[in-house]
Motif scaffolding. Structure first.
Motif: not given
Length: 396
Positions: A349, A356, A382
């Motif tokens: 990210r 994730t 996630a």
């Protein structure tokens, strides 16, 4: 004379070509606690070595060979910084990767920020490494304490238990794991209370006195964060004393084979854990990874194997996307990069530099006299991370 000149010129050209090929090697600095926790780091090294061989066999990084210079930090932050300094100033590495213990990961992260060097942390789980002490130069692969605590708290909230006790190693990882589990469980179940805490030093647990202290508090359930040799001692001593009888136990990492296997027939049953049921994973990418790993090493993978393998694949993806070893280019490439892993595709990210990658959540069981995981499910990181917008607010 012409013949001698031709031979000499040919030798010069050959030397020049060899020097260019050598100069084109991309050096990666890798640091880990090999002598401090071999149960995890030996499979981890096999994992990254397998990935390295695959990457180079496929042509390297845009035609350049990937070379790893690996160093042992001995489980000491000071030694890790010394190693990092040598890798950057002496060996001229393009980036640093690795680390196991959270306090060492934070030390290397601080070094990366100071020296403006790209750092990909593999194993350190403390939330601080990507949040309150996060920096532009540091990224992290493994699902954090927050993610694993959220997975476990979701299951713990379903239990009737109201009185909880905690056992965790007294350093950054254990402290962080307990704090976030408490926060998330109380959010799910405001009626729970934490009635006792035990903080044994990492690697030096007195399992008898810890068990006695927890038993005296009469909790309904126990959160365990110990691992490695400490976990083995706690399970055996606690079982002998009846500590776990008629009590629910929620435990970070205990389903990982590097920690479950040493218990053999003493493995606990019914604990809610995060882990890695390597022989039961029904994911296409994992089936390929498993077959290749067993063929190469004539052994089964541990979670460390997956971490090492995915760490090196992540480095390759970042370098390929960046098209350069320039630190700023690596940072830009890493933000949002997608990587294929044995558990499926993951993303690093942009907001907090956290991947994730997820974890398996299930229960421990004894099958044929050996500990394993049952009733498990793979949970993507996630689905448990805060939004990128919220995560960005947690960073300095």
């Amino acid at each position: 004379m012409k013949r001698i000149l031709a031979i000499t010129m040919g030798a010069v050209v050959g030397l020049s070509a060899g020097a260019q090929a050598f100069a084109a090697d991309i050096k990666i600095g890798e640091i880990n606690s090999y002598s401090g926790l071999p149960a995890f780091t030996e499979p981890y090294k096999k994992g990254w070595q397998m990935a390295l061989d695959e990457i180079n066999a496929a042509g390297g990084i845009n035609g350049d060979k990937l070379v790893v210079i690996s160093k042992d930090d001995g489980g000491k932050p000071g030694d890790a910084i010394t190693a990092a300094n040598e890798l950057v100033s002496k060996d001229g590495v393009a980036l640093i990767a690795g680390s196991f213990f959270s306090n060492i990961g934070l030390a290397v992260s601080s070094f990366a920020k100071q020296k403006k060097v790209f750092y990909l942390a593999g194993e350190p789980l403390t939330d601080a490494i990507t949040w309150e002490k996060g920096n532009d130069y540091t990224f992290r692969l493994r699902p954090s304490n927050y993610v694993q605590a959220a997975m476990l708290a979701k299951e713990a909230a379903k239990l009737p238990a109201k009185k909880w006790a905690t056992i965790a190693p007294n350093y950054e990882y254990g402290q962080s794991a307990v704090a976030v589990f408490k926060e998330l469980l109380k959010k799910e179940r405001p009626d729970v209370d934490f009635v006792a805490e035990q903080w044994p030093p990492q690697g030096k647990i007195d399992a008898g006195s810890v068990s006695q202290a927890i038993e005296a508090a009469k909790p309904d359930a126990i959160l365990n964060v110990t691992f490695g040799a400490d976990l083995v001692k706690l399970v055996r001593e606690g079982t002998t004393r009846g500590l776990f009888k008629d009590r629910s136990v929620v435990s970070f990492l205990t389903g990982e084979p590097e920690y479950l296997d040493p218990l053999k027939g003493d493995a606990p049953e019914g604990w809610i854990v995060t882990g890695y049921p390597w022989d039961k994973v029904d994911i296409a990418e994992h089936k390929t990874f498993l077959a290749d790993y067993q063929k190469k090493y004539d052994d089964y993978p541990r979670l460390g194997s997956v971490v090492g393998y995915t760490l090196m694949k992540s480095i390759a993806a970042i370098l390929t996307k960046a098209g350069s070893t320039d630190t700023d280019a690596l940072i830009k490439a890493a933000e949002g990069v997608k990587v294929d892993t044995p558990f499926g595709e993951i993303t690093y990210r942009a907001a907090d530099h956290q991947s994730t990658l997820g974890a398996f959540v299930g229960k421990t069981a004894l099958v044929d006299g050996k500990g394993t995981m049952v009733d498990f499910k793979y949970e993507s990181g996630a689905d448990f991370l805060p939004s990128e917008e919220d995560a960005a607010k947690l960073r300095p």
